[in-house]
Write an enzyme that holds these catalytic residues in place. Structure first.
Site, PDB file in Angstrom:
ATOM      1  N   ASP A   1       0.873  -1.183   0.000  1.00  0.00           N
ATOM      2  CA  ASP A   1       0.000   0.000   0.000  1.00  0.00           C
ATOM      3  C   ASP A   1       0.904   1.225   0.000  1.00  0.00           C
ATOM      4  OD1 ASP A   1      -2.421   1.584   0.344  1.00  0.00           O
ATOM      5  OD2 ASP A   1      -1.825   1.879   2.422  1.00  0.00           O
ATOM      6  N   SER A   2       0.277   2.397  -0.125  1.00  0.00           N
ATOM      7  CA  SER A   2       1.058   3.639  -0.063  1.00  0.00           C
ATOM      8  C   SER A   2       1.577   3.903   1.349  1.00  0.00           C
ATOM      9  CB  SER A   2       0.182   4.818  -0.482  1.00  0.00           C
ATOM     10  OG  SER A   2      -0.851   5.004   0.472  1.00  0.00           O
TER      11      SER A   2
ATOM     12  N   GLY B   1      -3.261   8.665  -3.671  1.00  0.00           N
ATOM     13  CA  GLY B   1      -4.611   8.954  -4.158  1.00  0.00           C
ATOM     14  C   GLY B   1      -4.771  10.289  -4.847  1.00  0.00           C
TER      15      GLY B   1
ATOM     16  N   CYS C   1      -4.550  -1.665  -1.684  1.00  0.00           N
ATOM     17  CA  CYS C   1      -4.735  -0.235  -1.935  1.00  0.00           C
ATOM     18  C   CYS C   1      -5.741  -0.093  -3.072  1.00  0.00           C
ATOM     19  CB  CYS C   1      -3.396   0.366  -2.355  1.00  0.00           C
ATOM     20  SG  CYS C   1      -3.524   2.065  -2.932  1.00  0.00           S
ATOM     21  N   ASN C   2      -6.776   0.679  -2.844  1.00  0.00           N
ATOM     22  CA  ASN C   2      -7.801   0.865  -3.875  1.00  0.00           C
ATOM     23  C   ASN C   2      -7.277   1.658  -5.063  1.00  0.00           C
ATOM     24  OD1 ASN C   2     -10.776   0.150  -2.629  1.00  0.00           O
ATOM     25  ND2 ASN C   2      -9.278   0.662  -1.083  1.00  0.00           N
TER      26      ASN C   2
ATOM     27  N   GLU D   1      -2.399   8.925   8.292  1.00  0.00           N
ATOM     28  CA  GLU D   1      -0.931   8.824   8.290  1.00  0.00           C
ATOM     29  C   GLU D   1      -0.310   9.632   9.438  1.00  0.00           C
ATOM     30  OE1 GLU D   1       1.355   7.191   5.966  1.00  0.00           O
ATOM     31  OE2 GLU D   1      -0.375   6.078   5.230  1.00  0.00           O
TER      32      GLU D   1
ATOM     33  N   CYS E   1     -11.090   2.934   0.373  1.00  0.00           N
ATOM     34  CA  CYS E   1      -9.676   3.264   0.541  1.00  0.00           C
ATOM     35  C   CYS E   1      -9.268   2.515   1.799  1.00  0.00           C
ATOM     36  CB  CYS E   1      -9.468   4.765   0.719  1.00  0.00           C
ATOM     37  SG  CYS E   1      -7.792   5.193   1.278  1.00  0.00           S
TER      38      CYS E   1
ATOM     39  N   HIS F   1      -7.201   2.985   3.971  1.00  0.00           N
ATOM     40  CA  HIS F   1      -6.945   3.793   5.171  1.00  0.00           C
ATOM     41  C   HIS F   1      -8.226   4.081   5.965  1.00  0.00           C
ATOM     42  CE1 HIS F   1      -3.100   4.778   3.213  1.00  0.00           C
ATOM     43  NE2 HIS F   1      -2.716   5.422   4.291  1.00  0.00           N
TER      44      HIS F   1
END
Ligand code: DGL
Length: 265
Positions: A10-11, A43, A74-75, A153, A185, A187
């Site tokens: 993922d990011s 994103g 991750c979308n 984050e 998402c 997150h």
């Protein structure tokens, strides 16, 4: 029996929702997780950049860890890069979008549903197409939520600022009176208490994490690739601040996130 690990990426911290579901459902599987915190957020970046990041990490997971499967947790990357990644490798590549849509459609009673995600995911049209392919008569409202990822984050999961932002960004799905909302998402499940407060109790919140883990289990079973053996601690790597990933990651994922290595690609 296939002893090789599963690669997950993922990011940043969002994919930990999927990693958590994998650890719980498939405790004997080995997991290598890359969080690209050095280059997050994805994103709001051009989808070409996201495609490049996703390809770099996938190639690295295969080259350095010989992973038997790649889970795109991750979308945004699933929307931008899934087809490219499947051309890059003949190993199974699992995304989160189809799993999320399946959960969403099974949760709705009114057939009036919503999806929230990053600007990249929503503007890619991936959810709009995936829902229409399965059921063209359903009413779908989508809303991009720029700023949500940054709060996660920073570890700021519940505050007045997040609530005010959520009230503004979720207005289209509140107004549409959806009865099921997909957190599109990875997150966003970390913001579920705030999102729930804004959406109200009559709306079911759906995360794609569990359904993605079920999909992984199905594909491992079907391919005869399941691992049986002693449980091994998952490995976590970050391209950003390693100590911050340890601190916040442990809070978000739990005690399995013990030490974090540096990912340099
Ligand atoms: N967690 C990711 C997703 O599901 C990416 C968020 C971001 O870096 O913007 O889309």
């Amino acid at each position: 029996m296939d002893d090789r690990p599963i690669g997950v990426f993922d990011s940043g911290f969002g994919g930990l929702t999927v990693a958590r579901a994998l650890i719980d459902l498939l405790p004997e599987e080995r997991i290598v997780y890359v969080g690209d915190t050095g280059r997050y957020p994805w994103g709001s970046k051009p989808l070409d950049d996201v495609r490049r990041f996703a390809a770099e990490i996938t190639e690295w997971l295969i080259r350095s860890h010989d992973v038997k499967m790649v889970v795109v947790a991750c979308n945004t990357a699933s929307a931008a890069a899934l087809d490219d990644l499947r051309e890059l490798t003949d190993r199974p590549v699992v995304g989160v979008i189809d799993a999320g849509v399946r959960s969403l459609l099974s949760a709705t009673e009114s057939r009036n549903i919503g999806v929230i995600g990053t600007v990249g995911t929503i503007s890619s049209g991936a959810y709009q197409h995936a829902v229409a392919d399965l059921d063209s008569s359903i009413r779908l409202t989508c809303a991009a939520c720029p700023g949500f990822v940054e709060f996660v984050e920073r570890g700021e999961l519940q505050s007045d600022q997040v609530r005010v932002l959520a009230q503004r960004l979720l207005a289209p799905v509140v107004d549409a009176k959806v009865d099921a909302l997909l957190l599109g998402c990875t997150h966003y499940p970390f913001l579920a208490p705030t999102i729930r407060e804004v959406m109200g109790r009559s709306c079911v919140l759906i995360s794609s994490a569990d359904e993605t883990a079920f999909q992984v289990r199905r594909q491992l079973d079907d391919g005869g690739m399941t691992r049986k053996g002693a449980v091994e601690a998952p490995r976590f790597l970050s391209s950003g601040d390693r100590q911050e990933f340890e601190r916040l990651g442990r809070m978000l994922l739990g005690p399995e996130l013990d030490r974090v290595g540096v990912w340099e690609g």
